[in-house]
Scaffold this motif. Structure first.
Motif, PDB file in Angstrom:
ATOM      1  N   THR A   1       0.811  -1.226   0.000  1.00  0.00           N
ATOM      2  CA  THR A   1       0.000   0.000   0.000  1.00  0.00           C
ATOM      3  C   THR A   1       0.839   1.270   0.000  1.00  0.00           C
ATOM      4  O   THR A   1       0.282   2.357  -0.157  1.00  0.00           O
ATOM      5  CB  THR A   1      -0.907   0.032   1.242  1.00  0.00           C
ATOM      6  OG1 THR A   1      -0.084   0.105   2.421  1.00  0.00           O
ATOM      7  CG2 THR A   1      -1.781  -1.213   1.324  1.00  0.00           C
TER       8      THR A   1
ATOM      9  N   HIS B   1      -4.309   6.558  -6.398  1.00  0.00           N
ATOM     10  CA  HIS B   1      -4.931   6.578  -5.092  1.00  0.00           C
ATOM     11  C   HIS B   1      -3.823   6.859  -4.089  1.00  0.00           C
ATOM     12  O   HIS B   1      -2.636   6.831  -4.411  1.00  0.00           O
ATOM     13  CB  HIS B   1      -5.623   5.253  -4.788  1.00  0.00           C
ATOM     14  CG  HIS B   1      -6.788   4.973  -5.690  1.00  0.00           C
ATOM     15  ND1 HIS B   1      -8.061   5.420  -5.419  1.00  0.00           N
ATOM     16  CD2 HIS B   1      -6.876   4.299  -6.859  1.00  0.00           C
ATOM     17  CE1 HIS B   1      -8.880   5.038  -6.380  1.00  0.00           C
ATOM     18  NE2 HIS B   1      -8.184   4.360  -7.280  1.00  0.00           N
TER      19      HIS B   1
ATOM     20  N   GLU C   1      -5.593   5.597   1.923  1.00  0.00           N
ATOM     21  CA  GLU C   1      -6.828   4.958   1.444  1.00  0.00           C
ATOM     22  C   GLU C   1      -6.639   3.465   1.279  1.00  0.00           C
ATOM     23  O   GLU C   1      -7.472   2.657   1.743  1.00  0.00           O
ATOM     24  CB  GLU C   1      -7.233   5.588   0.111  1.00  0.00           C
ATOM     25  CG  GLU C   1      -8.436   4.926  -0.531  1.00  0.00           C
ATOM     26  CD  GLU C   1      -8.631   5.338  -1.985  1.00  0.00           C
ATOM     27  OE1 GLU C   1      -9.478   4.714  -2.654  1.00  0.00           O
ATOM     28  OE2 GLU C   1      -7.938   6.256  -2.446  1.00  0.00           O
ATOM     29  N   MET C   2      -5.537   3.055   0.632  1.00  0.00           N
ATOM     30  CA  MET C   2      -5.315   1.630   0.384  1.00  0.00           C
ATOM     31  C   MET C   2      -5.054   0.870   1.690  1.00  0.00           C
ATOM     32  O   MET C   2      -5.461  -0.287   1.842  1.00  0.00           O
ATOM     33  CB  MET C   2      -4.137   1.463  -0.577  1.00  0.00           C
ATOM     34  CG  MET C   2      -4.283   2.232  -1.883  1.00  0.00           C
ATOM     35  SD  MET C   2      -5.832   1.881  -2.761  1.00  0.00           S
ATOM     36  CE  MET C   2      -5.527   0.192  -3.287  1.00  0.00           C
TER      37      MET C   2
ATOM     38  N   ARG D   1      -8.326   0.223   3.396  1.00  0.00           N
ATOM     39  CA  ARG D   1      -9.027  -0.891   2.754  1.00  0.00           C
ATOM     40  C   ARG D   1      -8.423  -2.223   3.196  1.00  0.00           C
ATOM     41  O   ARG D   1      -9.151  -3.210   3.364  1.00  0.00           O
ATOM     42  CB  ARG D   1      -8.959  -0.749   1.236  1.00  0.00           C
ATOM     43  CG  ARG D   1      -9.706   0.464   0.697  1.00  0.00           C
ATOM     44  CD  ARG D   1      -9.908   0.398  -0.805  1.00  0.00           C
ATOM     45  NE  ARG D   1     -10.428   1.654  -1.327  1.00  0.00           N
ATOM     46  CZ  ARG D   1     -11.703   2.023  -1.272  1.00  0.00           C
ATOM     47  NH1 ARG D   1     -12.581   1.207  -0.708  1.00  0.00           N
ATOM     48  NH2 ARG D   1     -12.091   3.185  -1.776  1.00  0.00           N
TER      49      ARG D   1
ATOM     50  N   ARG E   1     -11.574  -1.119   6.465  1.00  0.00           N
ATOM     51  CA  ARG E   1     -12.287   0.115   6.760  1.00  0.00           C
ATOM     52  C   ARG E   1     -12.573   0.857   5.459  1.00  0.00           C
ATOM     53  O   ARG E   1     -12.010   1.914   5.174  1.00  0.00           O
ATOM     54  CB  ARG E   1     -11.473   0.985   7.715  1.00  0.00           C
ATOM     55  CG  ARG E   1     -11.217   0.353   9.070  1.00  0.00           C
ATOM     56  CD  ARG E   1     -12.539   0.080   9.817  1.00  0.00           C
ATOM     57  NE  ARG E   1     -13.364   1.269   9.912  1.00  0.00           N
ATOM     58  CZ  ARG E   1     -13.246   2.164  10.901  1.00  0.00           C
ATOM     59  NH1 ARG E   1     -12.331   1.994  11.828  1.00  0.00           N
ATOM     60  NH2 ARG E   1     -14.048   3.204  10.950  1.00  0.00           N
ATOM     61  N   ASP E   2     -13.465   0.285   4.641  1.00  0.00           N
ATOM     62  CA  ASP E   2     -13.780   0.903   3.358  1.00  0.00           C
ATOM     63  C   ASP E   2     -14.424   2.272   3.521  1.00  0.00           C
ATOM     64  O   ASP E   2     -14.292   3.148   2.651  1.00  0.00           O
ATOM     65  CB  ASP E   2     -14.703  -0.002   2.544  1.00  0.00           C
ATOM     66  CG  ASP E   2     -13.990  -1.247   2.043  1.00  0.00           C
ATOM     67  OD1 ASP E   2     -12.754  -1.297   2.179  1.00  0.00           O
ATOM     68  OD2 ASP E   2     -14.659  -2.160   1.541  1.00  0.00           O
ATOM     69  N   ASP E   3     -15.155   2.481   4.623  1.00  0.00           N
ATOM     70  CA  ASP E   3     -15.794   3.770   4.850  1.00  0.00           C
ATOM     71  C   ASP E   3     -14.752   4.877   5.024  1.00  0.00           C
ATOM     72  O   ASP E   3     -14.860   5.948   4.433  1.00  0.00           O
ATOM     73  CB  ASP E   3     -16.712   3.707   6.067  1.00  0.00           C
ATOM     74  CG  ASP E   3     -15.989   3.191   7.317  1.00  0.00           C
ATOM     75  OD1 ASP E   3     -14.975   2.476   7.167  1.00  0.00           O
ATOM     76  OD2 ASP E   3     -16.432   3.502   8.433  1.00  0.00           O
TER      77      ASP E   3
ATOM     78  N   ALA F   1     -11.656   4.670   3.972  1.00  0.00           N
ATOM     79  CA  ALA F   1     -10.921   4.774   2.714  1.00  0.00           C
ATOM     80  C   ALA F   1     -11.631   5.706   1.747  1.00  0.00           C
ATOM     81  O   ALA F   1     -10.999   6.533   1.068  1.00  0.00           O
ATOM     82  CB  ALA F   1     -10.745   3.390   2.092  1.00  0.00           C
ATOM     83  N   GLN F   2     -12.957   5.610   1.658  1.00  0.00           N
ATOM     84  CA  GLN F   2     -13.709   6.466   0.747  1.00  0.00           C
ATOM     85  C   GLN F   2     -13.663   7.921   1.191  1.00  0.00           C
ATOM     86  O   GLN F   2     -13.535   8.834   0.365  1.00  0.00           O
ATOM     87  CB  GLN F   2     -15.163   6.001   0.665  1.00  0.00           C
ATOM     88  CG  GLN F   2     -15.971   6.700  -0.421  1.00  0.00           C
ATOM     89  CD  GLN F   2     -15.360   6.501  -1.804  1.00  0.00           C
ATOM     90  OE1 GLN F   2     -15.060   5.363  -2.187  1.00  0.00           O
ATOM     91  NE2 GLN F   2     -15.160   7.586  -2.539  1.00  0.00           N
TER      92      GLN F   2
ATOM     93  N   ASP G   1     -10.324   9.323   0.103  1.00  0.00           N
ATOM     94  CA  ASP G   1     -10.272   9.587  -1.331  1.00  0.00           C
ATOM     95  C   ASP G   1     -11.092  10.823  -1.683  1.00  0.00           C
ATOM     96  O   ASP G   1     -10.675  11.647  -2.510  1.00  0.00           O
ATOM     97  CB  ASP G   1     -10.792   8.366  -2.097  1.00  0.00           C
ATOM     98  CG  ASP G   1     -10.582   8.490  -3.584  1.00  0.00           C
ATOM     99  OD1 ASP G   1      -9.499   8.927  -3.997  1.00  0.00           O
ATOM    100  OD2 ASP G   1     -11.509   8.154  -4.349  1.00  0.00           O
TER     101      ASP G   1
END
Length: 354
Positions: free
Chosen positions: A215, A329, A333-334, A337, A341-343, A345-346, A349
């Motif tokens: 990452t 990216h 963020e990576m 992920r 924790r995609d929330d 990460a978004q 971004d």
């Protein structure tokens, strides 16, 4: 005609005008001048004109050619830019580009991140070469110095790095990088790290650098000194909060600060491997990161004055900077992920261009 193309001269344009008045074809003129027939045809198409009063040729008016007028047009077009400059200081795009450069981004990171975030808005697309041109086209003076200061390397030319002998001594029977597992070599999964020390003035202070190979996520570690014991304590403290799946391997050079690597492995669960001597390319990610860090931690300065909070702020700047190998990216963020924790990460971004 030589191997390299050159524009038609005034004498050649004069010969074309005389030849056309005699009714010679483009191919005949090309043979006479030693030019390609297509060169003559393009010149006549650009600068010829129909004169109905002339004697028709095969049912069509002859194509007259004025050498003086053709030369004037060629000089006028030569001075005229083909396209207006896209990145001018008053424009909204320039304001956005300058703000991102001020965050420490490179022109390439700015260019490709704008392209990724605004794929259908060509007005927001600008190449990194255009950004460099806009900076160096500024008039000499305070403004230009201010713009050049936005670049990581504040110079127009780069100097070759010194290649002194390695005087740090050698450790023996070290686990070799050639025995590292394939998933670490291929950067397929997070949790495989590269590490290093960056040294301060007179090698009396240091900061630990840890970079995840997958990452590119960066952790900076404040060290109390440069000894092996201090490296052990600092790196143990840095890895302790991470889950076990993100503590797989660590690749390091053969610096003496890693003399207690076995103890570090026992504390953290890391498998530690060492690059070959004088082979910095085997830890290229960390070496590149060290170069980026020197923008914030210049050589010849006392690194002991930086608190862990200040080092975390520097790492945050690099972790929220888009990277080419991550398809522009950012590492934070990576890494989020990778933690599931995609929330977050978004959110990271979405905040890139704020």
């Amino acid at each position: 005609m030589g191997k390299h193309y050159s524009h038609l001269s005034a004498e050649e344009r004069g010969a074309i005008m005389v030849g056309k008045a005699r009714g010679e074809s483009a191919r005949q003129l090309a043979h006479l001048l030693g030019r390609s027939p297509s060169t003559i045809s393009r010149e006549l198409a650009r600068n010829g004109h129909r004169e109905p009063s002339t004697t028709p040729y095969m049912g069509r008016p002859r194509l007259a050619y004025d050498a003086q007028r053709a030369g004037q047009r060629a000089r006028r077009l030569g001075r005229k830019p083909r396209r207006a400059r896209k990145l001018l200081p008053p424009s909204r795009l320039w304001v956005k580009v300058r703000r991102l450069l001020g965050k420490g981004w490179s022109p390439q990171q700015v260019s490709l991140t704008l392209r990724r975030r605004y794929p259908d808005q060509r007005a927001c697309h600008v190449s990194h070469e255009t950004i460099y041109t806009a900076i160096y086209a500024a008039p000499r003076g305070a403004l230009r110095r201010e713009l050049v200061a936005l670049l990581r390397q504040h110079k127009c030319a780069r100097r070759p790095r010194g290649r002194g002998a390695d005087r740090r001594g050698q450790m023996h029977d070290l686990p070799s990088i050639h025995d590292r597992p394939p998933e670490a070599n291929e950067r397929l999964l997070p949790g495989h790290w590269e590490g290093d020390f960056i040294k301060g003035a007179r090698n009396q202070s240091s900061v630990g650098v840890l970079v995840d190979r997958h990452t590119l996520f960066l952790k900076l570690v404040r060290m109390e000194g440069c000894s092996a014991q201090e490296a052990l304590e600092g790196f143990s403290r840095a890895f302790q909060p991470l889950p076990a799946e993100l503590r797989q391997t660590l690749t390091y050079d053969q610096g003496k600060e890693m003399a207690l690597y076995k103890t570090l492995g026992e504390r953290t669960g890391l498998s530690i491997y060492f690059a070959d001597p004088r082979s910095p390319w085997q830890r290229g990610i960390c070496e590149n990161t060290n170069g980026l860090l020197r923008q914030y931690l210049p050589k010849g300065t006392d690194l002991s004055v930086y608190s862990q909070r200040q080092l975390d702020a520097i790492a945050r700047k690099l972790n929220t900077r888009p990277r080419a190998t991550l398809d522009y990216h950012c590492p934070a963020e990576m890494f989020m992920r990778a933690l599931g924790r995609d929330d977050l990460a978004q959110k990271i971004d979405d905040a890139l261009l704020d």
